[in-house]
Design an enzyme around this catalytic site. Structure first.
Site, PDB file in Angstrom:
ATOM      1  N   GLU A 154      -9.221  79.154 -72.410  1.00  0.00           N
ATOM      2  CA  GLU A 154      -8.930  80.575 -72.160  1.00  0.00           C
ATOM      3  C   GLU A 154      -7.993  80.792 -70.975  1.00  0.00           C
ATOM      4  O   GLU A 154      -8.259  81.592 -70.077  1.00  0.00           O
ATOM      5  CB  GLU A 154     -10.264  81.313 -71.938  1.00  0.00           C
ATOM      6  CG  GLU A 154     -11.214  81.182 -73.119  1.00  0.00           C
ATOM      7  CD  GLU A 154     -12.582  81.796 -72.866  1.00  0.00           C
ATOM      8  OE1 GLU A 154     -12.748  82.557 -71.894  1.00  0.00           O
ATOM      9  OE2 GLU A 154     -13.514  81.515 -73.653  1.00  0.00           O
ATOM     10  N   ASN A 205      -8.390  75.148 -75.787  1.00  0.00           N
ATOM     11  CA  ASN A 205      -9.383  75.945 -76.500  1.00  0.00           C
ATOM     12  C   ASN A 205      -9.229  77.415 -76.136  1.00  0.00           C
ATOM     13  O   ASN A 205      -9.045  77.758 -74.959  1.00  0.00           O
ATOM     14  CB  ASN A 205     -10.783  75.448 -76.099  1.00  0.00           C
ATOM     15  CG  ASN A 205     -11.892  76.048 -76.935  1.00  0.00           C
ATOM     16  OD1 ASN A 205     -11.839  76.003 -78.164  1.00  0.00           O
ATOM     17  ND2 ASN A 205     -12.883  76.623 -76.281  1.00  0.00           N
ATOM     18  N   HIS A 241     -15.214  83.306 -82.591  1.00  0.00           N
ATOM     19  CA  HIS A 241     -16.315  84.267 -82.353  1.00  0.00           C
ATOM     20  C   HIS A 241     -16.010  85.521 -83.170  1.00  0.00           C
ATOM     21  O   HIS A 241     -15.073  86.259 -82.850  1.00  0.00           O
ATOM     22  CB  HIS A 241     -16.415  84.613 -80.866  1.00  0.00           C
ATOM     23  CG  HIS A 241     -16.886  83.481 -80.011  1.00  0.00           C
ATOM     24  ND1 HIS A 241     -18.136  82.911 -80.154  1.00  0.00           N
ATOM     25  CD2 HIS A 241     -16.279  82.801 -79.005  1.00  0.00           C
ATOM     26  CE1 HIS A 241     -18.286  81.941 -79.257  1.00  0.00           C
ATOM     27  NE2 HIS A 241     -17.161  81.840 -78.561  1.00  0.00           N
ATOM     28  N   GLU A 271     -16.407  77.227 -81.623  1.00  0.00           N
ATOM     29  CA  GLU A 271     -17.524  78.055 -81.130  1.00  0.00           C
ATOM     30  C   GLU A 271     -17.920  79.133 -82.141  1.00  0.00           C
ATOM     31  O   GLU A 271     -18.235  80.247 -81.801  1.00  0.00           O
ATOM     32  CB  GLU A 271     -17.142  78.723 -79.806  1.00  0.00           C
ATOM     33  CG  GLU A 271     -16.630  77.771 -78.747  1.00  0.00           C
ATOM     34  CD  GLU A 271     -16.341  78.448 -77.427  1.00  0.00           C
ATOM     35  OE1 GLU A 271     -16.750  79.620 -77.245  1.00  0.00           O
ATOM     36  OE2 GLU A 271     -15.707  77.831 -76.555  1.00  0.00           O
ATOM     37  N   ASP A 273     -19.465  81.809 -84.350  1.00  0.00           N
ATOM     38  CA  ASP A 273     -20.649  82.610 -84.634  1.00  0.00           C
ATOM     39  C   ASP A 273     -20.146  83.909 -85.255  1.00  0.00           C
ATOM     40  O   ASP A 273     -18.994  84.294 -85.073  1.00  0.00           O
ATOM     41  CB  ASP A 273     -21.545  82.856 -83.410  1.00  0.00           C
ATOM     42  CG  ASP A 273     -20.769  83.237 -82.138  1.00  0.00           C
ATOM     43  OD1 ASP A 273     -21.198  82.830 -81.045  1.00  0.00           O
ATOM     44  OD2 ASP A 273     -19.741  83.941 -82.255  1.00  0.00           O
TER      45      ASP A 273
HETATM   46  O1  G3I Z   1     -30.484  81.331 -67.013  1.00  0.00           O
HETATM   47  C1  G3I Z   1     -29.844  81.011 -65.792  1.00  0.00           C
HETATM   48  C2  G3I Z   1     -30.583  81.520 -64.607  1.00  0.00           C
HETATM   49  O2  G3I Z   1     -31.874  80.905 -64.602  1.00  0.00           O
HETATM   50  C3  G3I Z   1     -29.826  81.139 -63.369  1.00  0.00           C
HETATM   51  O3  G3I Z   1     -30.469  81.670 -62.244  1.00  0.00           O
HETATM   52  C4  G3I Z   1     -28.403  81.689 -63.460  1.00  0.00           C
HETATM   53  C5  G3I Z   1     -27.612  81.193 -62.265  1.00  0.00           C
HETATM   54  O4  G3I Z   1     -26.277  81.736 -62.414  1.00  0.00           O
HETATM   55  O5  G3I Z   1     -27.758  81.202 -64.605  1.00  0.00           O
HETATM   56  C6  G3I Z   1     -28.428  81.554 -65.782  1.00  0.00           C
HETATM   57  O6  G3I Z   1     -27.753  80.908 -66.800  1.00  0.00           O
HETATM   58  C7  G3I Z   1     -26.744  81.646 -67.446  1.00  0.00           C
HETATM   59  C8  G3I Z   1     -26.479  80.893 -68.755  1.00  0.00           C
HETATM   60  O7  G3I Z   1     -25.415  81.507 -69.489  1.00  0.00           O
HETATM   61  C9  G3I Z   1     -27.721  80.779 -69.625  1.00  0.00           C
HETATM   62  O8  G3I Z   1     -27.954  82.021 -70.183  1.00  0.00           O
HETATM   63  C10 G3I Z   1     -25.463  81.640 -66.621  1.00  0.00           C
HETATM   64  O9  G3I Z   1     -25.590  82.392 -65.451  1.00  0.00           O
HETATM   65  C11 G3I Z   1     -24.325  82.234 -67.462  1.00  0.00           C
HETATM   66  O10 G3I Z   1     -23.096  82.108 -66.751  1.00  0.00           O
HETATM   67  C12 G3I Z   1     -24.202  81.475 -68.763  1.00  0.00           C
HETATM   68  O11 G3I Z   1     -23.216  82.106 -69.577  1.00  0.00           O
HETATM   69  C13 G3I Z   1     -22.534  81.230 -70.474  1.00  0.00           C
HETATM   70  C14 G3I Z   1     -21.052  81.612 -70.452  1.00  0.00           C
HETATM   71  O12 G3I Z   1     -20.315  80.840 -71.406  1.00  0.00           O
HETATM   72  C15 G3I Z   1     -20.437  81.377 -69.082  1.00  0.00           C
HETATM   73  O13 G3I Z   1     -20.497  80.015 -68.779  1.00  0.00           O
HETATM   74  C16 G3I Z   1     -23.096  81.412 -71.870  1.00  0.00           C
HETATM   75  O14 G3I Z   1     -24.418  80.886 -71.936  1.00  0.00           O
HETATM   76  C17 G3I Z   1     -22.222  80.659 -72.878  1.00  0.00           C
HETATM   77  O15 G3I Z   1     -22.633  80.914 -74.205  1.00  0.00           O
HETATM   78  C18 G3I Z   1     -20.767  81.105 -72.734  1.00  0.00           C
HETATM   79  O16 G3I Z   1     -19.998  80.316 -73.612  1.00  0.00           O
HETATM   80  C19 G3I Z   1     -18.590  80.610 -73.602  1.00  0.00           C
HETATM   81  C20 G3I Z   1     -17.826  79.313 -73.735  1.00  0.00           C
HETATM   82  O17 G3I Z   1     -18.188  78.446 -72.701  1.00  0.00           O
HETATM   83  C21 G3I Z   1     -16.328  79.566 -73.760  1.00  0.00           C
HETATM   84  N1  G3I Z   1     -15.990  80.497 -74.837  1.00  0.00           N
HETATM   85  C22 G3I Z   1     -16.747  81.767 -74.774  1.00  0.00           C
HETATM   86  C23 G3I Z   1     -18.228  81.510 -74.787  1.00  0.00           C
HETATM   87  C24 G3I Z   1     -19.000  82.804 -74.778  1.00  0.00           C
HETATM   88  O18 G3I Z   1     -18.768  83.473 -73.574  1.00  0.00           O
END
Ligand code: G3I
Length: 594
Positions: A154, A205, A241, A271, A273
């Site tokens: 991105e 990507n 997506h 990715e 969905d």
């Molecule tokens: O659950 C924890 C929490 O316990 C902790 O305190 C906190 C600390 O920052 O993090 C929390 O985890 C979160 C995690 O998702 C699990 O839900 C993270 O903050 C949060 O940043 C993370 O978001 C992820 C996002 O990318 C950013 O990295 C999403 O799960 C993930 O599905 C999403 O995936 C992205 C791909 O990498 C790139 N393409 C888009 C896609 C969707 O946004």
């Protein structure tokens, strides 16, 4: 041998209705994956959850990390790494014979809090040093275990109308960046990743590039530039997506994929969905789930229709764990399995695509089985057909019919030349070897078609030549030491060289018709003679041909040539060439003479 044939026919053939997604994808030589979690962020290790791990192992042959391989997890502090969650994912993959994609080395998101704070006062060279050390450390640690990486994710802004799309401001690009202009920071990340693991496939990507538009144009321009300048890039990841409103169109996604694969690159759907509206309990309507299934089937079909679309990954696999509801209010249920790990209509839709989308046959993927040279085919020539990605999930070898001929069907795989079923040497998804029927002799061209599970490919037309000789290499590579045997049947090699004056025999194919005729697929009953003249040279010196004809006991189409090593050829690993009916075999085959 007959009983073997019978046993092979008794091998239980799974019907696609009973297949798992993994088994069906294997018949398409397609990597089918899902983003997964271990115990990152301190969550309970999902791989220890039997339902989670079991569904993942049973239905997918590829996995990536939803978050474990991001800076946010890998780098708790600037001085420390946390490989725990990724080590668990990579070990799980190895235990379940699955490939692993790495996600992601350079992204503006998914970063730990300390990083932007550091970037606020760091110099570009500080950032370059930090990024280089990260890439070399991470890619180096998983060298040989992660076959492909999303190197950069991105990096371009979202489109605004039809205006050209620019690079996103980020700590890696220009805030402060790593001291490279334009896409230089992306190029540098690819180069560092390639140095850390030269065998890994490196991908750019992004999202909203699945259909034509300014963002795809910006990515394509960068990729074209990289390919032109030899930047080590191997593919583009289309995130996919989606919702159920029809984006991308079939034509749009097929066109965008083709513009990438025409550059010699691969495409991965990284990715996928398909979000749908859900009620406050997360339930979608049956109608929307059917539309969702149709979208999964449509995109999978488009991927299968392009031989260079080699992986399809969903972003998660169960609605129990999906990023969608937290980001798209009122939407969810985006994945193939529901929150109780039960298959939704999308699973049957993917299976439908895997079992019904015709395999793609391309003329330049039909080559001489010995030399791998394409072009005209000769009667009796053993050929190999690549990229017809629909076949047995494991290699299946030739089957002998009760009348001792090579069968023209191996686990429902068939090849036709002018609708004549061709004997098969072996078949596996993505690679089939067949024998051009002698019946095509005298024709100017022949129409070739492939079939598996009753689904026929497109047809391609190839010229027919009297001969198309190729010498088998001893390592089946098409070059290097030839499959040359001494009269004691030991293979001539640098450690077992022949001597001047020795009689040796070599195996080839593409010698064309046999005097007196030959039965397609039959084992050669005895010696015979090629219809076309056969000569040979070693190091450019004519070698006396003692015999040129069928190899007794091997299938008609294998050409055996016995020759004497000429005294004047000299010594060394010498070039060995055949000339059959005036056509030369491939260059690059050698014979060791001492
Ligand atoms: O659950 C924890 C929490 O316990 C902790 O305190 C906190 C600390 O920052 O993090 C929390 O985890 C979160 C995690 O998702 C699990 O839900 C993270 O903050 C949060 O940043 C993370 O978001 C992820 C996002 O990318 C950013 O990295 C999403 O799960 C993930 O599905 C999403 O995936 C992205 C791909 O990498 C790139 N393409 C888009 C896609 C969707 O946004």
């Amino acid at each position: 041998m007959k009983y073997l044939a019978l046993l092979l026919f008794l091998t239980p053939c799974l019907t696609t209705a009973q297949m798992t997604l993994r088994e069906a994808a294997a018949q398409r030589s397609l990597l089918l994956g899902a983003a997964a979690n271990a115990d990152e962020f301190g969550i309970p290790n999902r791989l220890a959850d039997q339902q989670y791990a079991g569904t993942l192992a049973r239905h997918f042959n590829l996995l990536t990390a939803e978050n474990a391989m991001k800076w946010q997890v890998f780098r708790p502090t600037r001085a420390t790494y946390d490989f725990g969650p990724t080590d668990k994912l990579v070990s799980f993959a190895a235990q379940n014979r699955r490939a692993v994609r790495g996600h992601v080395l350079l992204w503006h998101n998914g970063v730990p809090d300390w990083l932007p704070q550091y970037a606020a006062t760091a110099s570009p060279s500080d950032m370059a040093g930090l990024l280089e050390e990260h890439i070399r450390t991470v890619v180096g640690r998983y060298k040989g275990r992660i076959f492909a990486w999303d190197v950069v994710n991105e990096a371009f802004n979202d489109p605004a109308g039809s205006a050209p799309v620019t690079l996103r401001d980020s700590i890696w690009h220009n805030r402060p960046g790593i001291g490279r202009s334009g896409t230089g920071f992306i190029e540098q990340a690819f180069r560092w990743a390639n140095q850390a693991d030269p065998s890994a496939l490196l991908f750019y990507n992004d999202y909203s590039i699945e259909g034509p538009g300014p963002k795809f144009n910006a990515v394509l321009a960068m990729v074209r530039d990289f390919v032109a300048r030899g930047v080590p890039i191997h593919g583009v990841g289309f995130q996919m997506h989606l919702d159920i409103n029809g984006y991308p169109t079939d034509a749009g996604f097929a066109q965008n994929m083709r513009q990438i694969t025409d550059l010699g690159l691969q495409v991965h759907i990284t990715e996928m969905d398909v979000r749908v509206r859900v009620d406050n309990r997360g339930n979608a309507t049956d109608r929307d789930l059917q539309l969702q299934a149709g979208t999964y089937e449509r995109i999978a079909g488009l991927c299968l229709a392009n031989p260079k679309c080699t992986a399809l990954q969903t972003w998660g696999f169960t609605d129990r764990h999906s990023w969608v509801p937290g980001v798209f209010a009122g939407f969810g249920a985006a994945l193939p399995f529901d929150a109780n790990y039960q298959p939704k209509p999308a699973v049957e839709a993917l299976l439908r695509a895997f079992r019904s989308v015709p395999p793609v046959l391309s003329a330049n993927a039909i080559v001489n089985a010995a030399s791998y040279r394409g072009g005209a085919v000769a009667p009796g020539e053993l050929v190999t057909i690549f990229n017809a990605r629909y076949g047995p999930s494991t290699l299946r070898s030739a089957v002998l019919t009760p009348d001792n001929k090579l069968a023209s069907e191996v686990q429902t795989a068939k090849v036709y030349f002018d609708n004549i079923p061709a004997p098969l040497i072996y078949a596996v998804a993505g690679q089939v070897s067949a024998i051009v029927p002698y019946e095509v002799a005298g024709r100017a061209e022949t129409v070739v078609q492939y079939e598996f599970n009753g689904v026929r490919s497109n047809t391609v037309t190839l010229p027919v030549a009297r001969t198309a000789p190729g010498i088998f290499a001893s390592d089946a590579s098409g070059k290097g030491p030839g499959l040359v045997l001494k009269l004691d049947y030991s293979v001539v090699s640098p450690t077992n060289p022949a001597r001047a004056g020795d009689a040796v025999l070599l195996l080839a194919t593409g010698g064309g018709a046999i005097s007196g005729g030959a039965v397609t697929g039959a084992l050669a009953p005895s010696s015979g003679q090629q219809s076309e003249p056969v000569t040979a040279t070693i190091n450019g010196v004519p070698a006396e041909v003692l015999y040129a004809g069928p190899a007794p006991g091997l299938v008609n189409g294998v050409l055996q040539v016995n020759l004497t090593i000429p005294q004047a050829a000299g010594t060394g690993d010498l070039p060995l060439l055949l000339r059959v009916g005036g056509v030369e075999s491939q260059t690059g085959i050698t014979v060791s003479v001492r």
